[in-house]
Design a protein around this motif. Structure first.
Motif, PDB file in Angstrom:
ATOM      1  N   ILE A   1       0.831  -1.202   0.000  1.00  0.00           N
ATOM      2  CA  ILE A   1       0.000   0.000   0.000  1.00  0.00           C
ATOM      3  C   ILE A   1       0.869   1.257   0.000  1.00  0.00           C
ATOM      4  CG2 ILE A   1      -1.625   1.342   1.402  1.00  0.00           C
ATOM      5  CD1 ILE A   1      -2.855  -1.427   2.217  1.00  0.00           C
ATOM      6  N   THR A   2       1.885   1.261   0.842  1.00  0.00           N
ATOM      7  CA  THR A   2       2.786   2.408   0.916  1.00  0.00           C
ATOM      8  C   THR A   2       3.491   2.630  -0.422  1.00  0.00           C
ATOM      9  OG1 THR A   2       3.119   2.009   3.280  1.00  0.00           O
ATOM     10  CG2 THR A   2       4.730   3.410   2.188  1.00  0.00           C
TER      11      THR A   2
ATOM     12  N   SER B   1       3.894   5.927  -5.407  1.00  0.00           N
ATOM     13  CA  SER B   1       3.761   6.020  -6.855  1.00  0.00           C
ATOM     14  C   SER B   1       2.749   7.098  -7.234  1.00  0.00           C
ATOM     15  CB  SER B   1       3.336   4.667  -7.434  1.00  0.00           C
ATOM     16  OG  SER B   1       3.189   4.752  -8.828  1.00  0.00           O
ATOM     17  N   ASN B   2       1.616   7.122  -6.537  1.00  0.00           N
ATOM     18  CA  ASN B   2       0.600   8.150  -6.802  1.00  0.00           C
ATOM     19  C   ASN B   2       1.142   9.549  -6.513  1.00  0.00           C
ATOM     20  OD1 ASN B   2      -1.299   6.266  -7.576  1.00  0.00           O
ATOM     21  ND2 ASN B   2      -2.253   6.154  -5.563  1.00  0.00           N
ATOM     22  N   ILE B   3       1.870   9.677  -5.416  1.00  0.00           N
ATOM     23  CA  ILE B   3       2.467  10.970  -5.067  1.00  0.00           C
ATOM     24  C   ILE B   3       3.454  11.398  -6.159  1.00  0.00           C
ATOM     25  CG2 ILE B   3       4.048  12.106  -3.447  1.00  0.00           C
ATOM     26  CD1 ILE B   3       2.631  10.476  -1.202  1.00  0.00           C
TER      27      ILE B   3
ATOM     28  N   ALA C   1       9.751  10.577  -4.697  1.00  0.00           N
ATOM     29  CA  ALA C   1       8.632   9.686  -4.381  1.00  0.00           C
ATOM     30  C   ALA C   1       8.747   8.371  -5.151  1.00  0.00           C
ATOM     31  CB  ALA C   1       7.303  10.368  -4.681  1.00  0.00           C
ATOM     32  N   HIS C   2       9.101   8.440  -6.410  1.00  0.00           N
ATOM     33  CA  HIS C   2       9.240   7.212  -7.203  1.00  0.00           C
ATOM     34  C   HIS C   2      10.415   6.361  -6.733  1.00  0.00           C
ATOM     35  CE1 HIS C   2       5.952   7.594  -9.962  1.00  0.00           C
ATOM     36  NE2 HIS C   2       6.305   8.827 -10.275  1.00  0.00           N
ATOM     37  N   ASN C   3      11.481   6.989  -6.267  1.00  0.00           N
ATOM     38  CA  ASN C   3      12.599   6.228  -5.704  1.00  0.00           C
ATOM     39  C   ASN C   3      12.186   5.511  -4.423  1.00  0.00           C
ATOM     40  OD1 ASN C   3      14.611   6.561  -7.619  1.00  0.00           O
ATOM     41  ND2 ASN C   3      15.247   8.529  -6.772  1.00  0.00           N
ATOM     42  N   LYS C   4      11.365   6.151  -3.597  1.00  0.00           N
ATOM     43  CA  LYS C   4      10.848   5.492  -2.392  1.00  0.00           C
ATOM     44  C   LYS C   4       9.972   4.308  -2.768  1.00  0.00           C
ATOM     45  CE  LYS C   4      11.147   9.561   0.553  1.00  0.00           C
ATOM     46  NZ  LYS C   4      10.435  10.613   1.261  1.00  0.00           N
TER      47      LYS C   4
ATOM     48  N   LEU D   1      10.268   2.540  -5.489  1.00  0.00           N
ATOM     49  CA  LEU D   1      11.201   1.522  -5.977  1.00  0.00           C
ATOM     50  C   LEU D   1      11.908   0.811  -4.825  1.00  0.00           C
ATOM     51  CD1 LEU D   1      12.617   0.141  -8.354  1.00  0.00           C
ATOM     52  CD2 LEU D   1      14.265   2.034  -8.338  1.00  0.00           C
ATOM     53  N   ASP D   2      12.346   1.554  -3.831  1.00  0.00           N
ATOM     54  CA  ASP D   2      13.029   0.955  -2.677  1.00  0.00           C
ATOM     55  C   ASP D   2      12.130  -0.061  -1.965  1.00  0.00           C
ATOM     56  OD1 ASP D   2      15.290   2.470  -3.166  1.00  0.00           O
ATOM     57  OD2 ASP D   2      14.825   3.975  -1.626  1.00  0.00           O
ATOM     58  N   ILE D   3      10.892   0.330  -1.736  1.00  0.00           N
ATOM     59  CA  ILE D   3       9.955  -0.564  -1.064  1.00  0.00           C
ATOM     60  C   ILE D   3       9.664  -1.782  -1.942  1.00  0.00           C
ATOM     61  CG2 ILE D   3       7.595  -0.817  -0.188  1.00  0.00           C
ATOM     62  CD1 ILE D   3       7.766   2.222   0.538  1.00  0.00           C
ATOM     63  N   SER D   4       9.488  -1.553  -3.223  1.00  0.00           N
ATOM     64  CA  SER D   4       9.175  -2.644  -4.152  1.00  0.00           C
ATOM     65  C   SER D   4      10.306  -3.666  -4.206  1.00  0.00           C
ATOM     66  CB  SER D   4       8.904  -2.106  -5.557  1.00  0.00           C
ATOM     67  OG  SER D   4       7.757  -1.298  -5.543  1.00  0.00           O
ATOM     68  N   THR D   5      11.537  -3.217  -4.168  1.00  0.00           N
ATOM     69  CA  THR D   5      12.662  -4.153  -4.224  1.00  0.00           C
ATOM     70  C   THR D   5      12.832  -4.908  -2.905  1.00  0.00           C
ATOM     71  OG1 THR D   5      14.218  -2.360  -3.730  1.00  0.00           O
ATOM     72  CG2 THR D   5      13.911  -2.921  -6.037  1.00  0.00           C
ATOM     73  N   GLU D   6      12.353  -4.344  -1.798  1.00  0.00           N
ATOM     74  CA  GLU D   6      12.379  -5.047  -0.514  1.00  0.00           C
ATOM     75  C   GLU D   6      11.442  -6.245  -0.511  1.00  0.00           C
ATOM     76  OE1 GLU D   6      11.413  -2.657   2.860  1.00  0.00           O
ATOM     77  OE2 GLU D   6      12.935  -1.164   2.401  1.00  0.00           O
TER      78      GLU D   6
END
Length: 70
Positions: A35-36, A41-43, A59-62, A64-69
């Motif tokens: 969700i985060t 991504s929306n932000i 925002a997109h880097n954040k 990406l970071d969460i997605s790779t986790e």
């Protein structure tokens, strides 16, 4: 909302949703990371449409970071 050109309103609602999600623990919100990630991504998309490229990239880097986790 963003497709209707209401980028500022979308950004405001996304930030409110992010604040709510951040207050929840993993038991209260089992899909918190997913969700985060989507909220970031929306932000990022809202900032991109508003021409605020540095904030969009952040925002997109954040996201990406969460997605790779996961």
């Amino acid at each position: 909302m963003q497709t209707a050109g209401k980028h500022s309103e979308s950004l405001d609602k996304s930030n409110k949703l992010m604040n709510y999600a951040n207050k929840q623990n993993e038991n209260q919100l089992p899909e918190k990371k997913e969700i985060t990630s989507h909220i970031y991504s929306n932000i990022g998309n809202a900032y991109l449409e508003m021409g605020k490229y540095a904030q969009a990239l952040d925002a997109h880097n954040k996201d990406l970071d969460i997605s790779t986790e996961m």
